[in-house]
Design a protein around this motif. Structure first.
Motif, PDB file in Angstrom:
ATOM      1  N   PHE A  45       0.832  -1.203   0.000  1.00 32.07           N
ATOM      2  CA  PHE A  45       0.000   0.000   0.000  1.00 32.07           C
ATOM      3  C   PHE A  45       0.867   1.254   0.000  1.00 32.07           C
ATOM      4  O   PHE A  45       1.925   1.294   0.628  1.00 32.07           O
ATOM      5  N   LYS A  46       0.355   2.246  -0.672  1.00 32.87           N
ATOM      6  CA  LYS A  46       1.032   3.546  -0.647  1.00 32.87           C
ATOM      7  C   LYS A  46       0.388   4.402   0.430  1.00 32.87           C
ATOM      8  O   LYS A  46      -0.828   4.566   0.456  1.00 32.87           O
TER       9      LYS A  46
ATOM     10  N   GLY B 168      11.490  18.592  -0.212  1.00 36.28           N
ATOM     11  CA  GLY B 168      10.954  17.730  -1.262  1.00 36.28           C
ATOM     12  C   GLY B 168      10.148  16.624  -0.610  1.00 36.28           C
ATOM     13  O   GLY B 168       9.159  16.888   0.038  1.00 36.28           O
ATOM     14  N   ALA B 169      10.613  15.408  -0.715  1.00 37.42           N
ATOM     15  CA  ALA B 169       9.910  14.305  -0.082  1.00 37.42           C
ATOM     16  C   ALA B 169      10.885  13.185   0.216  1.00 37.42           C
ATOM     17  O   ALA B 169      11.953  13.096  -0.400  1.00 37.42           O
ATOM     18  N   ALA B 170      10.526  12.363   1.186  1.00 33.96           N
ATOM     19  CA  ALA B 170      11.332  11.186   1.483  1.00 33.96           C
ATOM     20  C   ALA B 170      10.453   9.962   1.273  1.00 33.96           C
ATOM     21  O   ALA B 170       9.229  10.051   1.369  1.00 33.96           O
TER      22      ALA B 170
ATOM     23  N   TRP C 145       5.357   7.818   1.918  1.00 31.37           N
ATOM     24  CA  TRP C 145       5.822   9.108   1.399  1.00 31.37           C
ATOM     25  C   TRP C 145       5.730  10.144   2.504  1.00 31.37           C
ATOM     26  O   TRP C 145       4.660  10.442   3.010  1.00 31.37           O
ATOM     27  N   ASP C 146       6.879  10.687   2.848  1.00 35.57           N
ATOM     28  CA  ASP C 146       6.947  11.712   3.883  1.00 35.57           C
ATOM     29  C   ASP C 146       7.188  13.042   3.165  1.00 35.57           C
ATOM     30  O   ASP C 146       8.117  13.171   2.376  1.00 35.57           O
TER      31      ASP C 146
ATOM     32  N   MET D  30       1.280  15.272  -6.096  1.00 34.05           N
ATOM     33  CA  MET D  30       2.178  14.284  -6.682  1.00 34.05           C
ATOM     34  C   MET D  30       2.388  13.120  -5.715  1.00 34.05           C
ATOM     35  O   MET D  30       2.579  11.986  -6.121  1.00 34.05           O
ATOM     36  N   TYR D  31       2.379  13.447  -4.422  1.00 33.74           N
ATOM     37  CA  TYR D  31       2.654  12.408  -3.439  1.00 33.74           C
ATOM     38  C   TYR D  31       1.398  11.663  -2.999  1.00 33.74           C
ATOM     39  O   TYR D  31       1.444  10.478  -2.738  1.00 33.74           O
ATOM     40  N   TYR D  32       0.270  12.361  -2.875  1.00 36.06           N
ATOM     41  CA  TYR D  32      -0.907  11.611  -2.417  1.00 36.06           C
ATOM     42  C   TYR D  32      -1.675  10.972  -3.566  1.00 36.06           C
ATOM     43  O   TYR D  32      -2.602  10.211  -3.356  1.00 36.06           O
TER      44      TYR D  32
END
Lengths: 627, 210
Positions: free
Chosen positions: B21-22, B54-56, B74-75, B88-90
Motif C-alpha cells: 500500500f502507498k 521535497g519528499a522522502a 511518502w513523507d 504528486m505524493y498523495y
C-alpha cells in the motif's frame, strides 16, 4: 559530402504531398508577443529522407520556385548558428516551416481543437499551429495515418508518437521484424540489414531498437557484441552523412557519438593566505578577479580566509573596492542591518496579534532554527547562542524581503554562512547575496524549481540520452528526485566541510552559472547503471537518490562535472537549448529573455498541469501502482 | 497492547498474502511527520529532526493476521509553500496519516484542511488516520483529545494521539490502518516471493519494536 547532406532538406528535393490543410496560422518563434499569426497551409509531405510536417504562408506561395526559399527547420538538431542567425537577423525570412516527423515526440490539441501543439523530441521545442476555420481533427487524422500514436496517460489531449509507419513497399522494413522476440538470428539479420540500408530508415527507428537493446531484461538482451555495434558509431565510410563532423540536421541522433572525449580535470589546491594577500594591491583592491576565481573554482579556499573571501564571492564587498572603502561600506551596512532588525524587535504583542503574515513567518523560523544543523558544533547543545543569531538573521531577512518572507530551506542556506562569518551583520549581507542568486528556488508556484529541473533534463539528455530516456519512461522525466539537490544546493547531500567548498566553487559562476546542474549530471552519471539495471520506478529512484546523501566524494563529483562542461563546450552540434543552459554562444543569447525561459519549462509545466488535472479528477483506481 | 496489535505467527504455511500500500504523511510543518516515520521504520527518534525538503520515501512491513502489509511511505514537506507538490505524493495513495501537534491549535486547523483536500481529491477509498502527535507534551496541550476525537468520528477517520518521542501509539496507528485497508487480490503483490524465513524475520523485527 556537404552537398548531399544539404540537399536532403533542400526545398528543391521533391516530395509527395500526403495531406494539405489550408487556413492554418503560425507565429514564428522569433516573433514578439504582439506579432499576429500568419495564415498558411499545413501539409504532410513525404520525402526520400522521411515524412515532414510543412507549413507555408499563403502570401509567398508565388515564390516557391526551388532552392531560393528559406526553410526554417524547426528542428533542434540543426546547427544552432544556422537556424538562429537566420531567425534573429530577419524574422521575415522565416517563410516556411518543415519539421521531420521523426523529430516529433507528441502532439496536443487544445483551445476547442483549434490549436495544435507539436512537442519535439527534446521536449523543449514546441511548435504551435492555429486552425482558423475548422478544427484540427482532419489534420491529426491524417497524421495518425502516417504515424502510430498513443494517448498520454497523463493528459487525454496529448498523443505520443510511438513510431513512424513504414512504407509498405519498403522491403525488410522494421515492421517485418518482431523486435520483441528473443531470437538471436533475427537480431543479427536486423543488424546486417540495418547496416546496409539507407541510414534514414535506420535512424528513424533507432530509438525503438536501442530501447530494446538497452532496457530489456539482461537475460533477454542479445549478445554484448550486438549492443556494442549500436553504442559505437556505425562504420560506413561510403555514407557521408554518417560522418558526424559533416552531416547536417541529424545530430539529434548522432549526438552521443558527437560528444568529444572527456578530458580529465584534476582539482587544484585551495586559495592560500599568501595568494589571497598577493591578489590585493596596496590599497586592498583586487584586480585580477578572473585568476582568483579560477583558483577558487579549481580548489576552493583555505579555511582561515574563507570569512573574508566569501564576502567578495557573495557580492557583499565589490572586488575593486579598497580596504578603506570596505570599512566604510561595512559601517553603512551594519547600520542598515540594525535598523531592519529593530523593526521586528520593536513589534508589540498587540501589533503582532493583528499581523498574521508576520506571525506566520516568525512561527516558521522558530520551528526551523531549532532543527537546523544541530549536530554541527557551531549549533549544538541547548541554549546555544548561535541559534539566536540564526533566528535574528532570518527574522531580519523577513523584514528585508517581506514578500518572499521565510521559506523552508533558507535556514539551510544561511547556516554555513553564519558558521563561517560568526557575525550576524556579515552573515546577513552574505546571505542576501546568496539569496539574490537563488530566490527563484522559493517561488510560490515552484516555477523557478521547475525551470531548473527542466534545464537539468536538457543537460542530461545531451550527456546521457539513454538515462534521460529511461527516466522519461519511468515517470521521472520531471526530475523531481533532484528537487532537494537544487533547492538547497546539495546542502543535505554533503558534509559541512564539503558544502563550504562546493558553494564557494559554485559562487565563482565558473565555468557557467548553471554549474550546479552539471554537478547533478555528474552525480546521476555515477548512478546511471544502478538505476537502469534495477529498472527503478519513480519511488525507487527518489529513494535511491535521497539515500546518496553523505555517500559521495565531492572532489570526484566536481572533477566529473568540470570534465562534462569541457566535453560539451568542445562538442559541436549541441542543441540550442543545451547551449543556452550552459551559457555558450550560439545558444541564442547569454541573457535569454524571460519568454524563452518560460518556453523552456513549458514541457514540465504541461506535465505538472496534467498531473494536477489528474488529481483534480481524483484517482479512482485505488490500485497499487504497477512496478 | 503489543500482543493485541502485534504480528502473529504464521500457521506454518507459506501461503500468506502480501499486500502493498502507498501511504502518505501530511500535516503542518514541524508536527512530527518525519519523526513518526523514523520511529515506525527504524525505531529511532531524533530530537532535532531536520525539516524535510521535497519528499522522502521509506518502506516498512507489518503483519496483520495472515497478511503481510508492506507500506510504501511518502513523507512530505509541510510548509504551505510546498503545497503545490503534495498531489504528486498523495496521488494513488491508499492511506494517509494527517498529523497535527497537540500543543498547537493552528496545526489542528491545518490538519482539517488536509483531510478536506484528501476527501475531495485523493482516491475515493483512501483510509485516513488523524494523528495528534507530541502527546508526551500533553501538559502543554492546546487541542483537547475529545475535540479531535469528535472531529475524527464525524469524518470517519481513524484517530490516535501519538508520540514519536516515546513511541506511544506509533506502531498502533500504522497497524490500525493496515487492518482497515482492503486486502483483496488487487493489492496482493505477486512479485514478492512468500518466503517463510523473511516472514519470520519481519515478525521478529516488528516484535522488537513493541
Amino acid at each position: 559530402m556537404e552537398t548531399k547532406s544539404k540537399s536532403m532538406y533542400d526545398m528543391s528535393s521533391s516530395g509527395t504531398e500526403i495531406f494539405t490543410h489550408g487556413g492554418v496560422g503560425y507565429v514564428p518563434p522569433s516573433a514578439t508577443k504582439d506579432d499576429v499569426q500568419t495564415c498558411g497551409t499545413l501539409s504532410i509531405v513525404s520525402y526520400s529522407f522521411g515524412k515532414c510536417i510543412e507549413w507555408k504562408p499563403n502570401d509567398v506561395s508565388i515564390e516557391t520556385d526551388g532552392s531560393e526559399q528559406e526553410w526554417a527547420m524547426v528542428n533542434t538538431s540543426k546547427s544552432p548558428s544556422a537556424s538562429s542567425s537566420q531567425g534573429d537577423a530577419n524574422p521575415q525570412r522565416w517563410l516556411s516551416v518543415r519539421i521531420p516527423i521523426s523529430e516529433i515526440k507528441s502532439y496536443r490539441v487544445s483551445n476547442k481543437k483549434t490549436k495544435l501543439l507539436l512537442v519535439h523530441k527534446d521536449r523543449l521545442t514546441h511548435t504551435a499551429f492555429y486552425f482558423q476555420f475548422e478544427n484540427a481533427d482532419c489534420f491529426t487524422k491524417s497524421l495518425r495515418s502516417v504515424v502510430r500514436t498513443r494517448r498520454s496517460r497523463h493528459d487525454k489531449h496529448t498523443y505520443n508518437i510511438v513510431q513512424e509507419r513504414v512504407d509498405p513497399q519498403m522491403p525488410h522494413s522494421f515492421s517485418d521484424f518482431n523486435l520483441l522476440t528473443d531470437r538471436k538470428e533475427t537480431v543479427w539479420k536486423f543488424v546486417s540489414d540495418m547496416r546496409s540500408k539507407p541510414y534514414e530508415t535506420t535512424l528513424s527507428t533507432f530509438s525503438k531498437f536501442s530501447e530494446y537493446l538497452l532496457y530489456k531484461n539482461p537475460d533477454e538482451r542479445p549478445s554484448e557484441e550486438v549492443a556494442r555495434l549500436f553504442e559505437g558509431r556505425p562504420q560506413q565510410p561510403q555514407n557521408p552523412a554518417l560522418d558526424g563532423s559533416k552531416s547536417d540536421g541529424l545530430s539529434e541522433y548522432l549526438i552521443v557519438e558527437r560528444l568529444k572525449p572527456r578530458v580529465l580535470c584534476p582539482r587544484g589546491q585551495p586559495l592560500s593566505v599568501t595568494q589571497w594577500a598577493n591578489a590585493m594591491d596596496a590599497e586592498g583592491r583586487i584586480s585580477d578577479v578572473k585568476e582568483l576565481k579560477k583558483i577558487i573554482f579549481e580548489g576552493g579556499v583555505q579555511d582561515s580566509i574563507r570569512y573574508e573571501v566569501w564576502k567578495f564571492l557573495l557580492g557583499y564587498f565589490p572586488w575593486d573596492s579598497s580596504t578603506h572603502e570596505r570599512q566604510e561600506l561595512r559601517q553603512v551596512k551594519t547600520e542598515e542591518y540594525f535598523r531592519m532588525k529593530l523593526q521586528w524587535k520593536s513589534m508589540t504583542p498587540e501589533q503582532e496579534a493583528r499581523f498574521s503574515d508576520f506571525r506566520d513567518r516568525k512561527t516558521l523560523i522558530e520551528k526551523d532554527v531549532n532543527r537546523t544543523d544541530r549536530t554541527l558544533p557551531f549549533f549544538e547543545g541547548d541554549d546555544n547562542p548561535n541559534l539566536g543569531l540564526l533566528y535574528d538573521v532570518l527574522m531580519t531577512y523577513v523584514m528585508y524581503d517581506f514578500d518572499l518572507g521565510y521559506v523552508q530551506g533558507m535556514s539551510d542556506l544561511l547556516s554555513p554562512i553564519l558558521s563561517v562569518m560568526s557575525n550576524e551583520v556579515d552573515a546577513f549581507w552574505c546571505f542576501v547575496g546568496f539569496m539574490k542568486r537563488v530566490f527563484r528556488n522559493f517561488d510560490m508556484d515552484q516555477s523557478g524549481m521547475k525551470k531548473q529541473l527542466s534545464q537539468l533534463h536538457t543537460l542530461l539528455s545531451a550527456v546521457h540520452p539513454d538515462l534521460s530516456h529511461f527516466l522519461d519512461e519511468h515517470d521521472s522525466g520531471n526530475m523531481f528526485f533532484c528537487f532537494r539537490w537544487l533547492l538547497v544546493w546539495f546542502k543535505r547531500e554533503f558534509t559541512h566541510q564539503e558544502i563550504m567548498v562546493l558553494w564557494e566553487v559554485m559562487w565563482t559562476e565558473l565555468p557557467c552559472s548553471n554549474f550546479h546542474l552539471l554537478v547533478s549530471v555528474a552525480i546521476l552519471e555515477r548512478e546511471k547503471d544502478v538505476l537502469i539495471e534495477n529498472n527503478y520506478g519513480f519511488t525507487e529512484i527518489l529513494k535511491h537518490v535521497n539515500d546518496l546523501s553523505y555517500k559521495m566524494n565531492l572532489h570526484d563529483v566536481l572533477a566529473t562535472a568540470t570534465a562534462i562542461f569541457k566535453q560539451l563546450e568542445s562538442s559541436p552540434n549541441l542543441t540550442v537549448a543545451t547551449r543556452r543552459v550552459l551559457g555558450l554562444s550560439g545558444g541564442s543569447s547569454h541573457n535569454s529573455s524571460s519568454s524563452e525561459d518560460d518556453s523552456l519549462s513549458d514541457g514540465l509545466a504541461c506535465e505538472m498541469a496534467a498531473l494536477e488535472k489528474d488529481c483534480d479528477q481524483g484517482d479512482t483506481t485505488g490500485v497499487t501502482p504497477e512496478k | 497492547m503489543a500482543n493485541r496489535s502485534g504480528p502473529q505467527r504464521p500457521n506454518g504455511t507459506a501461503q500468506a498474502k502480501i499486500c502493498q500500500f502507498k501511504l502518505v504523511l501530511l500535516g503542518e510543518s514541524a508536527v512530527g511527520k518525519s519523526s513518526l516515520v523514523l520511529r515506525f521504520v527504524k525505531g529511532q527518534f531524533h530530537e532535532f529532526q531536520e525539516s524535510t525538503i521535497g519528499a522522502a520515501f521509506l518502506t516498512q512491513t507489518v503483519c496483520v493476521d495472515d497478511t503481510t502489509v508492506k507500506f510504501e511511505i511518502w513523507d512530505t514537506a509541510g510548509q504551505e509553500r510546498y503545497h503545490s507538490l503534495a498531489p504528486m505524493y498523495y496521488r494513488g495513495a491508499q492511506a494517509a496519516i494527517v498529523v497535527y501537534d497537540v500543543t498547537n491549535q493552528d496545526t489542528f486547523g491545518r490538519a482539517k484542511t488536509w483531510v478536506k483536500e484528501l476527501q475531495r481529491q485523493a482516491s475515493p477509498n483512501i483510509v485516513i488516520a488523524l494523528a495528534g502527535n507530541k502527546a508526551d507534551l500533553a501538559n502543554k496541550r492546546s487541542v483537547e483529545l475529545e475535540e479531535a476525537q469528535a472531529y475524527a468520528e464525524e469524518n470517519q477517520l481513524l484517530f490516535m494521539e501519538t508520540s514519536a518521542k516515546t513511541a506511544k501509539n506509533v506502531n498502533e496507528v500504522f497497524l490500525a490502518i493496515a487492518k482497515k485497508l482492503p486486502k483483496n487480490d488487487q493489492n496482493v503483490n505477486p512479485s514478492v516471493p512468500v518466503n517463510i524465513t523473511a516472514w519470520l524475520t519481519i515478525c521478529v523485527l516488528r516484535a522488537g519494536h513493541f
